[in-house]
Design a protein around this motif. Structure first.
Motif, PDB file in Angstrom:
ATOM      1  N   GLY A   1       0.783  -1.229   0.000  1.00  0.00           N
ATOM      2  CA  GLY A   1       0.000   0.000   0.000  1.00  0.00           C
ATOM      3  C   GLY A   1       0.813   1.276   0.000  1.00  0.00           C
ATOM      4  O   GLY A   1       0.289   2.355   0.293  1.00  0.00           O
ATOM      5  N   VAL A   2       2.096   1.178  -0.346  1.00  0.00           N
ATOM      6  CA  VAL A   2       2.936   2.372  -0.438  1.00  0.00           C
ATOM      7  C   VAL A   2       2.342   3.287  -1.511  1.00  0.00           C
ATOM      8  O   VAL A   2       2.031   2.841  -2.614  1.00  0.00           O
ATOM      9  N   ASP A   3       2.172   4.551  -1.177  1.00  0.00           N
ATOM     10  CA  ASP A   3       1.556   5.510  -2.101  1.00  0.00           C
ATOM     11  C   ASP A   3       2.445   5.851  -3.285  1.00  0.00           C
ATOM     12  O   ASP A   3       1.975   5.936  -4.421  1.00  0.00           O
ATOM     13  N   ALA A   4       3.727   6.110  -3.013  1.00  0.00           N
ATOM     14  CA  ALA A   4       4.651   6.517  -4.072  1.00  0.00           C
ATOM     15  C   ALA A   4       5.984   5.805  -3.889  1.00  0.00           C
ATOM     16  O   ALA A   4       6.495   5.698  -2.773  1.00  0.00           O
ATOM     17  N   ILE A   5       6.511   5.323  -5.004  1.00  0.00           N
ATOM     18  CA  ILE A   5       7.789   4.612  -5.016  1.00  0.00           C
ATOM     19  C   ILE A   5       8.757   5.411  -5.881  1.00  0.00           C
ATOM     20  O   ILE A   5       8.551   5.550  -7.085  1.00  0.00           O
ATOM     21  N   GLU A   6       9.797   5.950  -5.247  1.00  0.00           N
ATOM     22  CA  GLU A   6      10.825   6.645  -6.029  1.00  0.00           C
ATOM     23  C   GLU A   6      11.743   5.568  -6.597  1.00  0.00           C
ATOM     24  O   GLU A   6      12.577   5.009  -5.893  1.00  0.00           O
ATOM     25  N   ALA A   7      11.538   5.262  -7.877  1.00  0.00           N
ATOM     26  CA  ALA A   7      12.164   4.101  -8.503  1.00  0.00           C
ATOM     27  C   ALA A   7      13.612   4.312  -8.905  1.00  0.00           C
ATOM     28  O   ALA A   7      14.315   3.350  -9.192  1.00  0.00           O
ATOM     29  N   GLY A   8      14.079   5.549  -8.951  1.00  0.00           N
ATOM     30  CA  GLY A   8      15.471   5.776  -9.296  1.00  0.00           C
ATOM     31  C   GLY A   8      15.737   7.144  -9.881  1.00  0.00           C
ATOM     32  O   GLY A   8      14.872   8.016  -9.893  1.00  0.00           O
ATOM     33  N   PHE A   9      16.955   7.284 -10.361  1.00  0.00           N
ATOM     34  CA  PHE A   9      17.486   8.531 -10.916  1.00  0.00           C
ATOM     35  C   PHE A   9      17.874   8.221 -12.358  1.00  0.00           C
ATOM     36  O   PHE A   9      19.019   7.857 -12.645  1.00  0.00           O
ATOM     37  N   PRO A  10      16.931   8.272 -13.295  1.00  0.00           N
ATOM     38  CA  PRO A  10      17.130   7.715 -14.633  1.00  0.00           C
ATOM     39  C   PRO A  10      18.270   8.297 -15.448  1.00  0.00           C
ATOM     40  O   PRO A  10      18.834   7.603 -16.288  1.00  0.00           O
TER      41      PRO A  10
ATOM     42  N   ASP B   1      19.504   2.326 -14.529  1.00  0.00           N
ATOM     43  CA  ASP B   1      18.500   3.013 -13.715  1.00  0.00           C
ATOM     44  C   ASP B   1      17.288   3.371 -14.573  1.00  0.00           C
ATOM     45  O   ASP B   1      16.149   3.195 -14.155  1.00  0.00           O
ATOM     46  N   PHE B   2      17.543   3.869 -15.783  1.00  0.00           N
ATOM     47  CA  PHE B   2      16.441   4.206 -16.689  1.00  0.00           C
ATOM     48  C   PHE B   2      15.593   2.965 -16.959  1.00  0.00           C
ATOM     49  O   PHE B   2      14.370   2.999 -16.865  1.00  0.00           O
ATOM     50  N   GLU B   3      16.247   1.853 -17.310  1.00  0.00           N
ATOM     51  CA  GLU B   3      15.529   0.620 -17.618  1.00  0.00           C
ATOM     52  C   GLU B   3      14.725   0.113 -16.426  1.00  0.00           C
ATOM     53  O   GLU B   3      13.610  -0.387 -16.595  1.00  0.00           O
ATOM     54  N   SER B   4      15.284   0.230 -15.231  1.00  0.00           N
ATOM     55  CA  SER B   4      14.575  -0.201 -14.021  1.00  0.00           C
ATOM     56  C   SER B   4      13.309   0.616 -13.803  1.00  0.00           C
ATOM     57  O   SER B   4      12.238   0.067 -13.518  1.00  0.00           O
ATOM     58  N   ILE B   5      13.423   1.918 -13.951  1.00  0.00           N
ATOM     59  CA  ILE B   5      12.268   2.796 -13.751  1.00  0.00           C
ATOM     60  C   ILE B   5      11.209   2.521 -14.808  1.00  0.00           C
ATOM     61  O   ILE B   5      10.014   2.451 -14.514  1.00  0.00           O
ATOM     62  N   GLU B   6      11.658   2.332 -16.034  1.00  0.00           N
ATOM     63  CA  GLU B   6      10.731   2.033 -17.124  1.00  0.00           C
ATOM     64  C   GLU B   6       9.990   0.717 -16.856  1.00  0.00           C
ATOM     65  O   GLU B   6       8.765   0.632 -17.032  1.00  0.00           O
ATOM     66  N   LEU B   7      10.706  -0.299 -16.387  1.00  0.00           N
ATOM     67  CA  LEU B   7      10.103  -1.592 -16.077  1.00  0.00           C
ATOM     68  C   LEU B   7       9.105  -1.471 -14.928  1.00  0.00           C
ATOM     69  O   LEU B   7       7.974  -1.970 -15.015  1.00  0.00           O
TER      70      LEU B   7
ATOM     71  N   LEU C   1      13.540  10.570 -10.008  1.00  0.00           N
ATOM     72  CA  LEU C   1      14.260  11.727  -9.478  1.00  0.00           C
ATOM     73  C   LEU C   1      15.007  12.432 -10.603  1.00  0.00           C
ATOM     74  O   LEU C   1      15.581  11.787 -11.487  1.00  0.00           O
ATOM     75  N   ALA C   2      15.009  13.766 -10.574  1.00  0.00           N
ATOM     76  CA  ALA C   2      15.693  14.548 -11.602  1.00  0.00           C
ATOM     77  C   ALA C   2      16.214  15.849 -11.006  1.00  0.00           C
ATOM     78  O   ALA C   2      15.496  16.539 -10.287  1.00  0.00           O
ATOM     79  N   ARG C   3      17.455  16.171 -11.313  1.00  0.00           N
ATOM     80  CA  ARG C   3      17.944  17.500 -10.942  1.00  0.00           C
ATOM     81  C   ARG C   3      17.152  18.523 -11.742  1.00  0.00           C
ATOM     82  O   ARG C   3      16.482  18.182 -12.714  1.00  0.00           O
TER      83      ARG C   3
ATOM     84  N   LYS D   1      17.237  20.426 -17.697  1.00  0.00           N
ATOM     85  CA  LYS D   1      16.384  20.011 -18.820  1.00  0.00           C
ATOM     86  C   LYS D   1      16.577  18.538 -19.170  1.00  0.00           C
ATOM     87  O   LYS D   1      15.610  17.775 -19.258  1.00  0.00           O
ATOM     88  N   LYS D   2      17.811  18.115 -19.366  1.00  0.00           N
ATOM     89  CA  LYS D   2      18.071  16.725 -19.755  1.00  0.00           C
ATOM     90  C   LYS D   2      17.560  15.746 -18.704  1.00  0.00           C
ATOM     91  O   LYS D   2      16.948  14.729 -19.034  1.00  0.00           O
ATOM     92  N   ASP D   3      17.822  16.020 -17.439  1.00  0.00           N
ATOM     93  CA  ASP D   3      17.364  15.136 -16.360  1.00  0.00           C
ATOM     94  C   ASP D   3      15.850  14.959 -16.412  1.00  0.00           C
ATOM     95  O   ASP D   3      15.336  13.846 -16.279  1.00  0.00           O
ATOM     96  N   ILE D   4      15.151  16.056 -16.579  1.00  0.00           N
ATOM     97  CA  ILE D   4      13.683  16.014 -16.558  1.00  0.00           C
ATOM     98  C   ILE D   4      13.147  15.308 -17.792  1.00  0.00           C
ATOM     99  O   ILE D   4      12.213  14.505 -17.708  1.00  0.00           O
ATOM    100  N   GLU D   5      13.757  15.548 -18.931  1.00  0.00           N
ATOM    101  CA  GLU D   5      13.325  14.860 -20.149  1.00  0.00           C
ATOM    102  C   GLU D   5      13.526  13.347 -20.029  1.00  0.00           C
ATOM    103  O   GLU D   5      12.648  12.557 -20.409  1.00  0.00           O
ATOM    104  N   VAL D   6      14.657  12.931 -19.490  1.00  0.00           N
ATOM    105  CA  VAL D   6      14.937  11.506 -19.310  1.00  0.00           C
ATOM    106  C   VAL D   6      13.977  10.920 -18.268  1.00  0.00           C
ATOM    107  O   VAL D   6      13.453   9.813 -18.458  1.00  0.00           O
ATOM    108  N   ALA D   7      13.723  11.646 -17.202  1.00  0.00           N
ATOM    109  CA  ALA D   7      12.765  11.181 -16.190  1.00  0.00           C
ATOM    110  C   ALA D   7      11.376  11.019 -16.804  1.00  0.00           C
ATOM    111  O   ALA D   7      10.690  10.020 -16.559  1.00  0.00           O
TER     112      ALA D   7
END
Length: 151
Positions: A37-46, A52-58, A71-73, A76-82
């Protein structure tokens, strides 16, 4: 009273020396967290790695009851990848951050307070193009000027 649980195991757990989780292991943990029942899971820093990207996508494809967060700094690039990593999530979130202490702004970021505020505004605006659920936080907030954090 409403209590929400935001779990960072999949991201913070790998900061422990000797710990490295495969995408399949992260998915297994994420499914268990969702079952609990965890509300939100921070899956990584893509933006940090392809793995990390593949894990979050999965996790985004498979977890349906919890919000999947990347998570994203405040870059721009961080947010686009996230945004790309969480694009398949039923419920998604981008958690963006930037340093707000005088020390970090001066020596790490080499930015003024106004520039940091501009980064905050632009990063949240960009993140909202990928998801309506955007979380923002101050890095090094405990050493930040309270008045600045309030802004």
């Amino acid at each position: 009273m409403n209590i929400r649980i935001f779990d960072t195991t999949l991201r913070d757990g790998e900061q422990t020396p000797g710990v490295s989780l495969s995408p399949e292991k992260k998915l297994s943990i994420a499914k268990k967290l969702s079952e609990l029942g965890v509300d939100a899971i921070e899956a990584g820093f893509p933006v940090a790695s392809k793995g990390d990207f593949e894990s979050i996508e999965l996790v985004s494809k498979e977890v349906k009851n919890s919000t999947v967060c990347a998570l994203a700094r405040a870059k721009k690039k961080d947010i686009e990848v996230a945004g790309a990593a969480i694009s398949k999530a039923k419920k998604s979130r981008i958690h963006t951050f930037i340093a707000t202490s005088k020390l970090h702004m001066k020596y790490k970021l080499k930015l003024t307070e106004q520039q940091v505020l501009d980064y905050i505004k632009s990063s949240v605006k960009l993140a909202k193009k990928y998801t309506s659920d955007v979380e923002w936080s101050c890095e090094d907030a405990s050493r930040s000027k309270r008045d600045f954090v309030y802004k």
